[in-house]
Scaffold this motif. Structure first.
Motif, PDB file in Angstrom:
ATOM      1  N   LEU A 112       0.813  -1.217   0.000  1.00  0.00           N
ATOM      2  CA  LEU A 112       0.000   0.000   0.000  1.00  0.00           C
ATOM      3  C   LEU A 112       0.847   1.268   0.000  1.00  0.00           C
ATOM      4  O   LEU A 112       0.342   2.341  -0.314  1.00  0.00           O
ATOM      5  CB  LEU A 112      -0.933  -0.006   1.214  1.00  0.00           C
ATOM      6  N   THR A 113       2.106   1.165   0.348  1.00  0.00           N
ATOM      7  CA  THR A 113       2.964   2.354   0.369  1.00  0.00           C
ATOM      8  C   THR A 113       3.614   2.631  -0.978  1.00  0.00           C
ATOM      9  O   THR A 113       4.246   3.668  -1.158  1.00  0.00           O
ATOM     10  CB  THR A 113       4.076   2.201   1.414  1.00  0.00           C
TER      11      THR A 113
ATOM     12  N   THR B  97      -2.721  -7.768   7.741  1.00  0.00           N
ATOM     13  CA  THR B  97      -1.886  -6.564   7.730  1.00  0.00           C
ATOM     14  C   THR B  97      -0.543  -6.792   8.419  1.00  0.00           C
ATOM     15  O   THR B  97       0.266  -5.877   8.484  1.00  0.00           O
ATOM     16  CB  THR B  97      -2.605  -5.394   8.412  1.00  0.00           C
ATOM     17  N   LYS B 236      -6.987   3.519   0.887  1.00  0.00           N
ATOM     18  CA  LYS B 236      -5.952   2.594   1.359  1.00  0.00           C
ATOM     19  C   LYS B 236      -5.868   2.602   2.874  1.00  0.00           C
ATOM     20  O   LYS B 236      -5.573   1.575   3.497  1.00  0.00           O
ATOM     21  CB  LYS B 236      -4.585   2.990   0.774  1.00  0.00           C
ATOM     22  N   SER B 237      -6.145   3.749   3.450  1.00  0.00           N
ATOM     23  CA  SER B 237      -6.002   3.878   4.906  1.00  0.00           C
ATOM     24  C   SER B 237      -6.923   2.918   5.654  1.00  0.00           C
ATOM     25  O   SER B 237      -6.633   2.549   6.799  1.00  0.00           O
ATOM     26  CB  SER B 237      -6.277   5.319   5.340  1.00  0.00           C
ATOM     27  N   GLU B 240      -5.084  -0.337   6.401  1.00  0.00           N
ATOM     28  CA  GLU B 240      -3.853  -0.262   7.182  1.00  0.00           C
ATOM     29  C   GLU B 240      -4.222  -0.348   8.658  1.00  0.00           C
ATOM     30  O   GLU B 240      -5.179   0.285   9.094  1.00  0.00           O
ATOM     31  CB  GLU B 240      -3.122   1.051   6.905  1.00  0.00           C
ATOM     32  N   GLY B 247       1.614   2.901   6.211  1.00  0.00           N
ATOM     33  CA  GLY B 247       1.174   1.784   5.389  1.00  0.00           C
ATOM     34  C   GLY B 247       2.095   0.596   5.499  1.00  0.00           C
ATOM     35  O   GLY B 247       3.038   0.565   6.273  1.00  0.00           O
ATOM     36  N   GLN B 248       1.810  -0.428   4.672  1.00  0.00           N
ATOM     37  CA  GLN B 248       2.652  -1.613   4.671  1.00  0.00           C
ATOM     38  C   GLN B 248       2.179  -2.592   3.623  1.00  0.00           C
ATOM     39  O   GLN B 248       1.274  -2.313   2.867  1.00  0.00           O
ATOM     40  CB  GLN B 248       2.643  -2.298   6.033  1.00  0.00           C
ATOM     41  N   ILE B 250       0.264  -5.867   2.672  1.00  0.00           N
ATOM     42  CA  ILE B 250      -0.844  -6.659   3.196  1.00  0.00           C
ATOM     43  C   ILE B 250      -1.008  -7.927   2.357  1.00  0.00           C
ATOM     44  O   ILE B 250      -0.578  -7.971   1.203  1.00  0.00           O
ATOM     45  CB  ILE B 250      -2.173  -5.868   3.196  1.00  0.00           C
TER      46      ILE B 250
END
Lengths: 193, 262
Positions: A112-113, B97, B236-237, B240, B247-248, B250
């Protein structure tokens, strides 16, 4: 190579014997539609994440097992990735191990980043080598070509896996490309035909 | 050449096998399409594909998750009432996540349940929220809203949803695949049958003189079929943990389930 394929198919067939009869062309089932209660419990019957993993590596008889388990707790998939790769595809144990570690747990990875504006299947696992660090899967990704290249071709050498010299050049691409383009507005997939 | 020699040993049965294979192609044309007897019997729960991509209209902030079900809807037939979502089925996106720390267990779910049938069907979305339970038996989380079949809708929180027929985006020369690995064709297992031997060792479409590979034109057997798609576009948030701004990575997968497990 064909010996490997024939052996694999034969093994698969033997394992498949005894599979309960499926319903073939059964009429589509539409169940009753009471409003679901908050206490309603649903038992998993199907699972899908990465495309063509279960379907390529796993004997048909074991699909139902994978469909009914968590993607991180599958009793058959990881071992069958290894078995298929070394027997049917005839690759080295090192190659099989690389596929096992890449494709299991059976979850589609999404970064997502990432600043990428498009997805690319296996993009996280390959650090963007497949086209984007976002990973995930775009509607038009050629996931079959990527998968075949990894199983039967030398795609994994780009990740540092030693070339085992056991490619099967006639199986590395099905030569079908996306003819189904996306649209510019949500939900982006083409309308029905 | 070893391939050719090996196949010569089964030449006497090739025609019969080819006939069987062709029958199979017409009866089953999918990849994860029709991948177990259970989902063959309940096509509304048969997940054919899962997608996750940056939203084209807002790639910096939004992500789209989509799952396709109900394989092999013939061209021109998607408006038939039978081709709607199965009200007995729970459709779920599951999200882990904690992948960065090797924790692949789901800690977010987005769920859908249909009500009614045909063009008047409605769907209710639940979540995204922490699941009431992890694993393969699940209950519904908090409702996010109800929306109509085959009509894009916007729910609170800047969430766009759609559930309806779309052209099948998957593409594959599946007929040739089933000739190479007949075990994967469910019709070859009907009534406890043993799948026939392979009748091909090459995909099609290779140029001439390419290692002796098949030069017959390839064919996308899914080109003329539709599926039912559930798509959700959301910030997107929301995917997360704790709305972390950093973010990261998933993990994403989709499941279907019923009250009886059948």
């Amino acid at each position: 190579m064909i010996k490997h394929i024939a052996l694999g198919v034969a093994l698969g067939a033997l394992i498949a014997v005894g599979v309960s009869a499926c319903s073939g062309n059964a009429s589509p089932f539409i169940g009753p539609s009471p409003a679901p209660s908050a206490a309603a419990k649903y038992i998993q019957i199907e699972l899908l994440s990465r495309p063509a993993v279960k379907e390529a590596f796993e004997n048909f008889a074991d699909h139902d097992t994978t469909n009914r388990t968590e993607p991180y707790n599958d009793p058959t998939l990881q071992s069958e990735i290894g078995t298929f790769t070394t027997t049917v595809a005839g690759r080295s144990a090192t190659w099989a191990s690389a596929l096992q570690s890449t494709l299991y747990p059976n979850e589609m990875l999404v970064n997502l980043t990432s600043n990428a504006t498009t997805a690319a299947y296996l993009g996280v696992e390959t650090n963007g080598l497949t086209g984007s660090t976002f990973g995930g899967r775009a509607l038009t990704d050629d996931t079959i070509k990527l998968s075949l290249g990894a199983i039967f071709g030398n795609t994994l050498t780009a990740l540092g896996v030693p070339d085992d010299g056991k490619e099967s050049p006639c199986l590395i691409d099905d030569h079908v490309t996306a003819t189904n383009q996306t649209t510019s507005t949500f939900p982006y997939a083409q309308p029905p035909i | 050449m070893r391939i050719l020699r090996a196949f010569a040993t089964v030449a006497t049965t090739a025609l019969v096998v080819a006939t069987i294979a062709l029958y199979g192609v017409h009866a089953a044309r999918g990849s994860d399409h029709q991948d177990s007897p259970t989902v063959v019997a309940r096509p509304g729960a048969d997940i054919t594909d899962v997608f996750a991509y940056p939203a084209p209209d807002n790639p910096a902030n939004n992500v789209v998750l989509a799952m396709d079900v109900y394989p092999l809807i013939p061209a021109g037939q998607s408006s038939s009432p039978q081709y709607s979502f199965d009200p007995a089925v729970l459709y779920q996106f599951k999200i882990a996540t904690g992948v960065a720390t090797k924790n692949y267990t789901e800690n977010l779910v987005i769920q859908f349940v249909a009500s009614g049938a045909g063009s008047t069907q409605t769907l209710t979305m639940y979540g995204p929220a922490a699941p009431n339970e992890t694993g393969t038996t699940n209950t519904l989380v908090k409702s996010a809203g109800t929306f109509p079949f085959n009509s894009p809708a916007t729910l609170s929180g800047n969430i766009q949803v759609f559930a309806g027929p779309r052209r099948d985006p998957f593409f594959f020369d599946l007929a040739q695949f089933f000739k190479i690995i007949p075990d994967r064709n469910y019709t070859n297992h009907q009534n406890g049958a043993t799948p026939p031997p392979a009748t091909a060792t090459s995909f099609n479409g290779f140029p001439a003189n390419a290692n002796g590979c098949n030069t017959t034109p390839s064919s996308n057997l899914l080109a003329n079929f539709d599926v039912l798609q559930i798509a959700v576009e959301l910030p997107k948030s929301m995917l997360e943990p704790n709305g972390a701004s950093t973010g990261q990575v998933i993990g994403v997968w989709a499941t279907t389930g019923t009250a009886t497990g059948s």
